[in-house]
Design an enzyme around this catalytic site. Sequence first.
Site, short mmCIF file in Angstrom:
data_model
loop_
_atom_site.label_atom_id
_atom_site.label_comp_id
_atom_site.label_asym_id
_atom_site.label_seq_id
_atom_site.Cartn_x
_atom_site.Cartn_y
_atom_site.Cartn_z
CG ASP A 139 39.59 46.32 38.83
OD1 ASP A 139 40.53 45.52 38.70
OD2 ASP A 139 39.63 47.50 38.38
CG HIS A 140 41.49 39.59 41.01
ND1 HIS A 140 42.01 39.64 42.28
CD2 HIS A 140 41.06 38.30 40.85
CE1 HIS A 140 41.93 38.47 42.86
NE2 HIS A 140 41.34 37.63 42.02
NE ARG A 141 42.63 47.42 37.34
CZ ARG A 141 42.31 48.47 36.58
NH1 ARG A 141 43.25 49.02 35.82
NH2 ARG A 141 41.09 48.96 36.57
#
Length: 448
Positions: free
Chosen positions: A418-420
């Site tokens: 998850d790039h967040r």
Amino acid sequence: MLKVFNLPDLGEGLTESEVLAWKVAEGETVALNQVIADVETAKAVVEIPSPYAGTVAKIYAEPGTVVEVGRPIIAIEVAGAAPAGNDSASGGTNAGTTPVREPNLVGYGAAVETGARPTRRRRTAVPAAGAQASDGAAPVVVAEPAADESAAQSARPAERPRSTPPVRKLARDLGVDLERLVGSGPDGLITRDDVQAAGSAASAPDVEPAIAVAAPGQERVRISGVQKAMAAAMVDSAFTAPHATEFLTVDVTESMELLERLRRSREFEGVKLTPLTLVAKAACLWLGRAPELNSAWDGAAGEIVRFTDVNLGIAAATPRGLLVPNIKAANRMDLAELARQMRGLVERARDGKTSPQELAAGTFSITNIGVFGIDAGTPIINPGEAGILAMGQVRSQPWEYRGEVALRQVMTLSLSFDHRLVDGAQASRFLAGIAGILRDPASVITQV
């Protein structure tokens, strides 16, 4: 008297279950807590015990029927009980008798029958997560009064309409005020159909679709509860978490040689060791050094939640569909215990005996696509987690080794994150760290 048993709320927010098989038939005598049916939820196959001792009077749902929570599934004639009108497993009335304790739902203890309609205890409404009550705001108290208290109702707060938690959630989603509804279920219970019927045109109720006829060359198969849950989870994850995937191919020859030595050792006698075992152990070791990948995004609270333990999910392909049960605190286990837990976890999943607890609260997952002869893929992250690691098959191929070309055993690792929560550098270090352990297992001694 006739006791009607409704499908209980089996937890985890499930709204329906499919009846797989009945263990009893109409006219048979059943004992208290005797298993009467197997039902399949979106999470597991659950055995339903009888809440009464008596004779089966009627079975309402045939095998293969999908039943909503709160709907009748069986009626049992209980000997020695005086008739008391409409009664169900959620509570009944036996006027003039001594209170009797009876089991209520699966593992939920017992319900007490009294000479009056059961009264719900008063409780205070709890604000949503992250919300704070305003100063001086009085708590909202709700209660369900007995029939003989009607004269005092005007002096009391209004009772909350009777409904199940999934029905209340549906009402919130559709903007339906339960206070304005009259329930059509037993004892005035507000059902899902009642809420859908009251929904606005913009929130049209879910209606049972017409049975479609398969065209020539087609076969139509009903979507199971597990498949529905998996589809909803994958769609939610794919369109909520910005996915990124990295790949790394690694020489695992020394890890495979280590596995052979361990299998011959007395310490691991009877323990099933596989490449997945080593990958899982390596992941647990590195997640302690990469907390970003053992975390969750809480957008409502504006916070990132980091977990102290690794609840390691193992994706399992079962006859019922894909399940991802998890091993709690896998990071605290040695290799032998981790291998035992993984084997039991997968066996229970394939047998349909996974518990709801094993499917909840995962923090990181692994999927072994190598068993299907696949080298790499882009796995979708399990909702509520920060990453998932896919391990490909171990194959022999020419590889550079000590300055020469040699036949070595290699594996490709695929990490979706998850790039967040995780940036590219953090994901790369994590993936390279796991690869380093698999390339040279002895290097672990320098990391612990």
